[in-house]
Design a protein around this motif. Sequence first.
Motif, short mmCIF file in Angstrom:
data_model
loop_
_atom_site.label_atom_id
_atom_site.label_comp_id
_atom_site.label_asym_id
_atom_site.label_seq_id
_atom_site.Cartn_x
_atom_site.Cartn_y
_atom_site.Cartn_z
N TYR A 117 0.77 -1.25 0.00
CA TYR A 117 0.00 0.00 0.00
C TYR A 117 0.81 1.30 0.00
N GLY A 118 2.12 1.22 0.21
CA GLY A 118 2.93 2.44 0.21
C GLY A 118 2.80 3.18 -1.11
N ARG A 119 2.70 2.44 -2.21
CA ARG A 119 2.64 3.08 -3.54
C ARG A 119 1.39 3.93 -3.71
N GLY A 121 0.24 5.87 -1.25
CA GLY A 121 0.31 6.98 -0.30
C GLY A 121 -0.08 6.61 1.12
N TYR A 122 -0.28 5.31 1.38
CA TYR A 122 -0.51 4.88 2.77
C TYR A 122 0.83 4.82 3.50
N GLY A 123 0.83 5.26 4.75
CA GLY A 123 2.03 5.13 5.58
C GLY A 123 1.72 4.26 6.79
N TRP A 293 -2.32 1.32 8.74
CA TRP A 293 -1.75 2.20 7.73
C TRP A 293 -2.73 3.36 7.54
N ARG A 295 -3.84 6.76 5.24
CA ARG A 295 -3.74 7.50 3.98
C ARG A 295 -4.50 8.81 4.18
N ASP A 320 1.54 14.74 -3.50
CA ASP A 320 0.60 13.62 -3.57
C ASP A 320 0.39 13.29 -5.04
N SER A 355 5.95 13.83 1.55
CA SER A 355 4.81 13.37 0.75
C SER A 355 3.70 12.92 1.70
N THR A 357 2.65 10.11 2.16
CA THR A 357 2.99 8.83 2.82
C THR A 357 3.61 9.07 4.19
N GLU A 358 4.55 10.01 4.27
CA GLU A 358 5.17 10.31 5.58
C GLU A 358 4.16 10.98 6.51
#
Length: 405
Positions: A117-119, A121-123, A293, A295, A320, A355, A357-358
């Motif tokens: 899920y990182g791709r 934008g979930y962190g 996670w 987003r 984003d 971004s 994500t962070e």
Amino acid sequence: MTGYDIRTAVAADYDEFLALFGGAMMFEMRPDDLGRQMFEPDRALVAVDNDEIIGTTRALTRDLSVPGAVVPAAHVTAVGVKPIHRRRGVMAGLISRQLREVPEAIAVLWASEPGIYGRFGYGAAAFDVSYEVDLHRVGPRAVRTRPGELGELPADDAGKQLAPLLRSLQEHRPGVSGRSELGWQKHLQDKPDSRDGKTARRILVHRDETGTIDGYALYRGKLNWESSGPANEVSLEELVALEPTAYRVLWHHLLTMDLSAKLGYGYAALDEPVQQLVTTPTALGRRVTESLWVRVTDVARALGDRRYAVPVDVVLEVTDELIPANSGRYRLTADGPHTPARCERTENPADLVLSVTELGAAYLGGRRLAEFAATGRVIEHTSGALATAGAAFGWPVLPVSIEIF
Ligand SMILES: CC(C)(COP(=O)(O)OP(=O)(O)OC[C@H]1O[C@@H](n2cnc3c(N)ncnc32)[C@H](O)[C@@H]1OP(=O)(O)O)[C@@H](O)C(=O)NCCC(=O)NCCS
């Protein structure tokens, strides 16, 4: 997109939806009335190839505790693609559309695998700790108990009695999902064919001196007899107790169950206080995993919705790729944990660049921005901004998610 379409689900999709997700997870999922009642078709998406569902995702309408507040959060689940249609971009199509459509300012999920899920934008914002406690070695510290302070509840209307405790936990600790009345019914459902050889669920409660329930634990047992003697296993599913006495007494009871050698628990926080209640914390058998996670789907709203541990006035430049409307510079100001924050767009120069994500990873207060600065994922343009914003995004109590949804 080639070969399939994505559409919003309808109520009649429920059985096929469930079968597809169960098939993808290799887990028998049987439709039932409660599940059907809780299916929100307008919050589910399906990928369809020649009228056949080949991919699914849904968002549950629930709230989530974040630092200093409880906010609506799209609880994303049932992400699945039929095995013969994998790696054609079906999931990417579903998730991208879902994230652009959810009305909440954040979406959250538990990932089956951390690489997925990182791709989007979930962190990873919270870490849970699984315990496999060696009950012979852990050494629970003695606790003074009062006769009658522990009791049990039948499952029937337990949800109503336990709900206020879960709400108190939400006010105390970030990362905790709220439960509706139906949500409680589903959570306490105890189908005999889903027990995996364990006993029926027991609902253990602690009462304070006025008789009010101030803590509970949901657990099961499993008979196990080894050549050396009894070695039963206790499966703790949930323990909620904010009053120190209730917390100590419930844990002590579970760590000293007769005939038992092991206790398993999947949802401890990194700062779980039980670590102080035993002489040998290593015997808790701790294993850390990413749990929730986050987003951020609407930066200004999400940042304005939570509280901040210390005063802060910082300009964040956020990127984003999936939701370009989110990209831009935001001024975040807050006077500390007791007052609402403000977050609005600005043309002022950025103090920190990062971004979504962070931002998602730091959102629940469980991860430090400095961790990401160390690998260049957060860039500090104004000296000192990382320290101040880092302290502000932190929170005194670490986030934990106490159920997989
Ligand atoms: C995980 C799953 C949903 C992926 O569906 P999919 O349609 O094959 O995924 P996509 O083709 O859209 O893949 C998009 C990207 O994610 C990557 N990806 C897919 N599954 C991945 C996985 N399990 N781990 C890491 N990366 C993965 C793909 O390689 C692709 O990367 P790319 O853009 O660099 O090429 C599907 O394989 C599945 O149903 N798995 C079993 C159930 C499950 O784990 N669901 C997730 C529950 S949280």
